[in-house]
Write an enzyme that holds these catalytic residues in place. Structure first.
Site, PDB file in Angstrom:
ATOM      1  N   GLU A   1      -3.877   7.343  -4.827  1.00  0.00           N
ATOM      2  CA  GLU A   1      -4.162   6.800  -6.168  1.00  0.00           C
ATOM      3  C   GLU A   1      -5.517   7.292  -6.677  1.00  0.00           C
ATOM      4  O   GLU A   1      -6.456   7.420  -5.882  1.00  0.00           O
ATOM      5  CB  GLU A   1      -4.148   5.273  -6.098  1.00  0.00           C
ATOM      6  CG  GLU A   1      -2.786   4.739  -5.726  1.00  0.00           C
ATOM      7  CD  GLU A   1      -2.807   3.221  -5.507  1.00  0.00           C
ATOM      8  OE1 GLU A   1      -3.798   2.549  -5.857  1.00  0.00           O
ATOM      9  OE2 GLU A   1      -1.803   2.730  -4.983  1.00  0.00           O
TER      10      GLU A   1
ATOM     11  N   ARG B   1       0.847  -1.195   0.000  1.00  0.00           N
ATOM     12  CA  ARG B   1       0.000   0.000   0.000  1.00  0.00           C
ATOM     13  C   ARG B   1       0.877   1.238   0.000  1.00  0.00           C
ATOM     14  O   ARG B   1       1.904   1.295   0.703  1.00  0.00           O
ATOM     15  CB  ARG B   1      -0.894   0.021   1.244  1.00  0.00           C
ATOM     16  CG  ARG B   1      -2.157  -0.803   1.132  1.00  0.00           C
ATOM     17  CD  ARG B   1      -3.164  -0.228   0.128  1.00  0.00           C
ATOM     18  NE  ARG B   1      -4.366  -1.030   0.033  1.00  0.00           N
ATOM     19  CZ  ARG B   1      -4.565  -2.029  -0.844  1.00  0.00           C
ATOM     20  NH1 ARG B   1      -3.625  -2.346  -1.707  1.00  0.00           N
ATOM     21  NH2 ARG B   1      -5.700  -2.700  -0.871  1.00  0.00           N
TER      22      ARG B   1
ATOM     23  N   HIS C   1      -0.706   0.514 -10.124  1.00  0.00           N
ATOM     24  CA  HIS C   1      -1.328  -0.487  -9.241  1.00  0.00           C
ATOM     25  C   HIS C   1      -1.867  -1.689 -10.038  1.00  0.00           C
ATOM     26  O   HIS C   1      -3.078  -1.940 -10.074  1.00  0.00           O
ATOM     27  CB  HIS C   1      -2.450   0.147  -8.400  1.00  0.00           C
ATOM     28  CG  HIS C   1      -2.752  -0.657  -7.154  1.00  0.00           C
ATOM     29  ND1 HIS C   1      -3.250  -0.106  -5.997  1.00  0.00           N
ATOM     30  CD2 HIS C   1      -2.612  -1.988  -6.886  1.00  0.00           C
ATOM     31  CE1 HIS C   1      -3.414  -1.043  -5.085  1.00  0.00           C
ATOM     32  NE2 HIS C   1      -3.036  -2.205  -5.610  1.00  0.00           N
TER      33      HIS C   1
HETATM   34  O1  A2R Z   1       3.064  -7.748  11.619  1.00  0.00           O
HETATM   35  P1  A2R Z   1       2.849  -9.217  11.404  1.00  0.00           P
HETATM   36  O2  A2R Z   1       3.914 -10.066  12.063  1.00  0.00           O
HETATM   37  O3  A2R Z   1       1.436  -9.654  11.674  1.00  0.00           O
HETATM   38  O4  A2R Z   1       3.082  -9.421   9.827  1.00  0.00           O
HETATM   39  C1  A2R Z   1       2.167  -8.894   8.868  1.00  0.00           C
HETATM   40  C2  A2R Z   1       2.679  -7.588   8.266  1.00  0.00           C
HETATM   41  N1  A2R Z   1       2.199  -6.428   9.003  1.00  0.00           N
HETATM   42  C3  A2R Z   1       3.005  -5.473   9.482  1.00  0.00           C
HETATM   43  N2  A2R Z   1       4.340  -5.298   9.401  1.00  0.00           N
HETATM   44  C4  A2R Z   1       4.865  -4.213  10.000  1.00  0.00           C
HETATM   45  N3  A2R Z   1       4.143  -3.314  10.682  1.00  0.00           N
HETATM   46  C5  A2R Z   1       2.801  -3.436  10.810  1.00  0.00           C
HETATM   47  N4  A2R Z   1       2.097  -2.536  11.472  1.00  0.00           N
HETATM   48  C6  A2R Z   1       2.175  -4.572  10.182  1.00  0.00           C
HETATM   49  N5  A2R Z   1       0.908  -5.011  10.076  1.00  0.00           N
HETATM   50  C7  A2R Z   1       0.940  -6.153   9.380  1.00  0.00           C
HETATM   51  O5  A2R Z   1       2.170  -7.576   6.916  1.00  0.00           O
HETATM   52  C8  A2R Z   1       2.150  -9.839   7.667  1.00  0.00           C
HETATM   53  O6  A2R Z   1       3.347 -10.538   7.548  1.00  0.00           O
HETATM   54  C9  A2R Z   1       1.996  -8.916   6.464  1.00  0.00           C
HETATM   55  C10 A2R Z   1       0.631  -9.024   5.803  1.00  0.00           C
HETATM   56  O7  A2R Z   1       0.473 -10.327   5.335  1.00  0.00           O
HETATM   57  P2  A2R Z   1      -0.936 -10.988   5.029  1.00  0.00           P
HETATM   58  O8  A2R Z   1      -1.930 -10.576   6.052  1.00  0.00           O
HETATM   59  O9  A2R Z   1      -0.705 -12.438   4.785  1.00  0.00           O
HETATM   60  O10 A2R Z   1      -1.421 -10.259   3.703  1.00  0.00           O
HETATM   61  P3  A2R Z   1      -1.045 -10.573   2.176  1.00  0.00           P
HETATM   62  O11 A2R Z   1      -2.056 -11.477   1.585  1.00  0.00           O
HETATM   63  O12 A2R Z   1       0.386 -10.966   2.077  1.00  0.00           O
HETATM   64  O13 A2R Z   1      -1.255  -9.125   1.562  1.00  0.00           O
HETATM   65  C11 A2R Z   1      -0.477  -8.016   2.027  1.00  0.00           C
HETATM   66  C12 A2R Z   1      -0.917  -6.690   1.445  1.00  0.00           C
HETATM   67  C13 A2R Z   1      -2.424  -6.426   1.471  1.00  0.00           C
HETATM   68  O14 A2R Z   1      -2.878  -5.984   2.733  1.00  0.00           O
HETATM   69  C14 A2R Z   1      -2.580  -5.364   0.421  1.00  0.00           C
HETATM   70  O15 A2R Z   1      -2.331  -4.102   0.974  1.00  0.00           O
HETATM   71  C15 A2R Z   1      -1.486  -5.700  -0.561  1.00  0.00           C
HETATM   72  O16 A2R Z   1      -0.578  -6.601   0.088  1.00  0.00           O
HETATM   73  O17 A2R Z   1      -2.052  -6.322  -1.691  1.00  0.00           O
END
Ligand code: A2R
Length: 314
Positions: A255, A226, A273
């Site tokens: 965007e 993002r 995007h």
């Molecule tokens: O923070 P963790 O250990 O829960 O890891 C998640 C990480 N994440 C963050 N990292 C740093 N600071 C934060 N505040 C934070 N919040 C979350 O982002 C996790 O490893 C990762 C997200 O992975 P998933 O939930 O499996 O989402 P996915 O399918 O990989 O998609 C990621 C993003 C979407 O939210 C859209 O914005 C884009 O890719 O398409």
């Protein structure tokens, strides 16, 4: 529907449900008022329409918001959870596609592929060879957000023989990559950042001037998560004054508006995007959105609810 969806999904919705197209209404408030006691589901398209308390207030019979996309920072999912409204997204079906684009964007940025293409088309090859570029060799890559997509990126980077480390809110016990609890510390230890983190308040501008300075003059930033994760003004400054080498961006803060200062920089690679934007993957995402709504209204529960609105079978 709050915004346009591809025909593949919209046609299925129209076959199964009575569909109202909010964005087409000349007076959206009036349409919402007229439909307030009848709308039970929302199909959300794109990240530009906010689905939050205002919409929930207007639609008191709302049961489910099916979001098109894995990222749902356009939806106030916590507020939905408080009101007992289910939110679904489209995880997994786009993971490999977005990871492909992350790698493509990384290579395009490091080896300047769009610039090289422009060079040839401008007839400059006849005058001499394109200047030598930077290289992926010996790079150390820090992944910001090692989730589904982040891991798919890491898997691909392993085949490139690159060292991989990661930053997130917590260490993941089942991965061998080094974990950095501090993003600045990780940036000091690598020369390449690939951001695949979600949007929202907790990731807002976490890649800031301090992180970019830590990355250093050979630094490359790739963002397919993002736009709000990067402080765009700090990035522009870091690119202008060569604090870092280059950036490859598929996502932006506002965007589809991309700052003129970024467009003016010839050494960055900018995509509109398109991470998941293949026919194959967009159809899979559309199908999952439809399947969530159909499953819900068949009384079988949502297929892919988000963490803030977990579903427990009664
Ligand atoms: O923070 P963790 O250990 O829960 O890891 C998640 C990480 N994440 C963050 N990292 C740093 N600071 C934060 N505040 C934070 N919040 C979350 O982002 C996790 O490893 C990762 C997200 O992975 P998933 O939930 O499996 O989402 P996915 O399918 O990989 O998609 C990621 C993003 C979407 O939210 C859209 O914005 C884009 O890719 O398409």
């Amino acid at each position: 529907m709050t915004g346009p969806l591809m025909a593949y999904a919209a046609d299925q919705l129209k076959q199964r449900f009575t569909v109202h197209e909010l964005w087409k209404a000349p007076d959206q408030a009036k349409m919402l008022a007229e439909l307030s006691t009848r709308v039970r589901g929302v199909a959300g398209g794109g990240s530009h329409v906010r689905i939050d308390a205002g919409l929930f207030d207007a639609l008191p019979k709302l049961e489910i918001v099916a979001n098109f996309g894995v990222g749902y920072d356009n939806v106030d999912a916590k507020e939905a959870g408080r009101r007992g409204v289910i939110v679904t997204n489209t995880p997994d079906v786009l993971t490999e596609e977005v990871a492909d684009i992350a790698i493509g964007l990384l290579l395009a940025t490091v080896r300047q592929l769009p610039q090289v293409d422009r060079y040839l088309r401008a007839g400059k090859w006849l005058e001499g060879a394109y200047p030598l570029t930077s290289s992926l060799r010996k790079r150390k890559v820090g992944i910001v957000g090692l989730g589904r997509i982040g891991k798919a990126v890491a898997r691909r980077l392993e085949a490139f023989d690159l060292e991989i480390v990661y930053h997130g809110r917590s260490r993941q016990e089942d991965v061998a990559y080094r974990y950095y609890p501090s993003l600045v510390e990780m940036a000091k230890g690598v020369d390449t950042l690939v951001s695949v983190a979600p949007g929202g308040a907790s990731t807002h501008h976490i890649i800031n001037a301090e992180v970019l300075a830590a990355l250093g003059p050979n630094g490359i930033v790739v963002n397919v998560g993002r736009g709000t994760v990067i402080d765009e003004q700090a990035l522009i400054k870091a690119l202008q004054d060569k604090t870092i080498l280059s950036a490859g961006l598929d996502v932006f803060e506002d965007e589809p508006r991309v700052p003129a200062e970024l467009i003016a920089l010839d050494h960055v690679v900018l995509l509109p995007h398109v991470g998941s934007a293949s026919v194959h993957t967009r159809e899979q995402m559309g199908q999952l959105l439809v399947d969530n709504l159909v499953s819900w209204f068949d009384g079988k529960g949502p297929k892919t609810p988000v963490a803030e609105t977990p579903w427990k079978k009664a």
